[in-house]
Design an enzyme around this catalytic site. Structure first.
Site, short mmCIF file in Angstrom:
data_model
loop_
_atom_site.label_atom_id
_atom_site.label_comp_id
_atom_site.label_asym_id
_atom_site.label_seq_id
_atom_site.Cartn_x
_atom_site.Cartn_y
_atom_site.Cartn_z
N GLU A 1 15.79 9.00 39.77
CA GLU A 1 15.56 8.11 38.62
C GLU A 1 16.83 7.34 38.27
O GLU A 1 16.78 6.16 37.90
CB GLU A 1 15.09 8.94 37.41
N LYS B 1 19.25 -2.51 43.79
CA LYS B 1 18.26 -2.00 42.84
C LYS B 1 16.88 -2.65 43.06
O LYS B 1 15.84 -2.00 42.92
CB LYS B 1 18.75 -2.22 41.41
#
Lengths: 353, 353
Positions: free
Chosen positions: B152, B227
């Site tokens: 995460e 990302k």
């Protein structure tokens, strides 16, 4: 392939939207989610009720123009809304409760939920009434009967808040929240920023279908208060009732108030919030607040909703999304069923072991 | 009470913050989360490595001022960072990988993850390298070995995105996302809006510790690109590599560009995004975009990050929160361990059945 038999209690906008989704999405859900939904009963105050153990065709249900009591034309149908019979006797795995919200005692929805849970049926609902009034009792009843009581859609329609905190923020130490939880009042405030006065803005909201004929619940903060109770009890372990939450709406705000805020680089928002106090108690409130433009909720405009979750380890985390809408709210019901399915999957694996 | 033995690979800001949390929060976690964490090994390029099967005292670990190779003073310690030995031999249930991000081939972190997973140890990481470069391989390896690979914190620190989509938006039909995924560049753009030029704003970011001596990875979009790859592959089922994603940074934006946008009621933001095309392929990109102020990402200021998830059934849902920070990123590791614990709970119940 898992098939869940569902019974729809109430056939207004939300459950009708769920039926529309079922009519078109079952093949996709089979592939991506691992189940399909089969409507085995519907009950509605206006249309009557019907139980069809083999399942009703969702497309027919959605496209037929039924008159008052029209479900009596269907095999197994009646002109009466026999909610209790449907909930107790329909061969449903899941009862989908989407009748009107009664902010006083939550009835008749609380009884609907009780009958279902006592009968070993899961309940998914978008109805704020039973959640704000009786969540603790209904959760305990669900646990006792080995089923689930799920209600993501009682706040912010399908935008995840309750499940988001539960599934993704455990251990972040939530200390409170503040949110824009009513799209109608937020829309009205936005229109007032363009120079409109309160009454004219409410009238426009009514014309656009955002506000009801009697806008009191929305603009005076009663709706937000129920949502504050739901979130405070669920997320902060409080035990609040609506009467415990101080409430002030936006009807007292004048064009001059709005203008003064604008000139000071700020903006009025109707904020529902709760904080955990030093002694462990929780205080909830609903009131208009004048937020600086840098505040994470200041830019939330129109009918959009948002909640800022204030945590010890992460600071503020905000989720912003639709607060209403037929399909958006029906999605909340689907997300509840997905959660039940995933849990059932864990249990099924357990049984297979 | 469940105790998870963990080994920390890398003892920089993030794993040190995790050790700080362990030093103070274990009793709270026992009560609220159902487990406590016990550090049985640490390895760090500068400090050396140590294996202590009974557990190291977290407070001592955090408060000691170790010199280079200082772990050699500890029982079971060495002046060398024996990562491979630690990962393979420490009696850890979970390997916590927080070494530096290598955007080229992800090494040595990819090997760290492989060794751990092959040895039947869970991996939690905040390292973008192995996730962007080798997530598919590592997830398959985890599955094969009956353990989890959780990450995460590889995007937006502890602000939930990956798990949020997985746990709360299944069936909402995600079609794409756009996000502000780099706090440094967002801070620089914010300063430029006050009239500063690009170089002066970068210099200020460096002085405040937001930007590194070489700010290229942040301001030229390389960090955001990793990302975008992580989120596109994870959330949209894509199979992108960094080279597949077009990239443009913010260094070309002039004070005049910023000013022109401002006068037009808009604002430049460095946006990382991906969309699913009609043919099922996914296109990712990183580029400065001029957003109208009403856009949900336009108001995201300073070092805060945000992602708008574009869905078929809910429209846009945005999550906003910290994008960096020692404790915030350490929380991501905790949230990964919570997820492993909850899954293990389901499995333990299975075994007990």
């Amino acid at each position: 392939m898992t098939v869940y038999n569902i019974a729809l209690i109430g056939f207004g906008g939300v459950n009708r939207a769920l039926a529309e989704l079922i009519a078109s999405k079952n093949p996709l859900w089979e592939r991506d989610l691992g189940f399909r939904l089969n409507i085995v009963a519907v009950s509605d105050l206006y249309l009557g009720s019907v139980i069809s153990p083999n399942g009703l065709d969702a497309t027919t249900l959605v496209e037929s123009k039924f008159a008052k009591g029209g479900f009596s034309q269907l095999s197994g149908g009646s002109a009466e809304a026999n909610n209790e019979v449907v909930i107790k006797n329909a061969p449903a795995d899941i009862i989908v409760e989407a009748t009107f919200t009664n902010p006083k005692d939550g009835e008749p929805a609380v009884s609907h939920c009780r009958w279902a849970l006592e009968g070993g049926k899961h309940v998914v609902t978008t109805n704020k009434g039973p959640v704000a009034i009786a969540a603790q009792e209904l959760k305990a009843l669900a646990k006792k009967n080995g089923v689930r009581f799920e209600y993501e859609g009682s706040v912010m329609s399908g935008t995840p808040v309750i499940r988001m905190v539960d599934k993704t923020l455990a251990g972040a130490e939530l200390n409170g929240f503040e949110g824009i939880l009513n799209g109608t009042s937020n829309f009205v405030l936005g229109r007032m920023e363009t120079g409109m006065d309160f009454s004219a803005a409410v009238k426009e909201a009514q014309e656009l279908g955002y506000a009801e004929a009697d806008p009191t619940a929305d603009v005076e903060g009663f709706d937000v208060r129920l949502k504050v109770v739901i979130l405070a009890n669920e997320l902060l372990g409080a035990n609040l009732t609506p009467d415990d939450v101080a409430r002030k709406g936006i009807s007292g705000l004048t064009a001059a108030d709005i203008d003064t805020a604008k000139k000071a680089g700020s903006r009025w928002k109707l904020i529902g919030s709760a904080i955990r106090n030093a002694d462990g108690s929780v205080t909830g409130s609903v009131e208009p607040k004048c937020l600086p433009l840098e505040h994470p909720l200041a830019a939330v405009s129109g009918a959009t909703n948002a909640v800022s979750l204030n945590t010890e380890l992460l600071g503020s985390v905000t989720v912003t999304g639709p607060g209403a809408g037929r399909i958006e709210t029906a999605y909340a019901l689907l997300s509840d069923i997905v959660a039940i399915h995933n849990l059932a999957g864990a249990n099924l694996k357990k049984e297979a072991a």
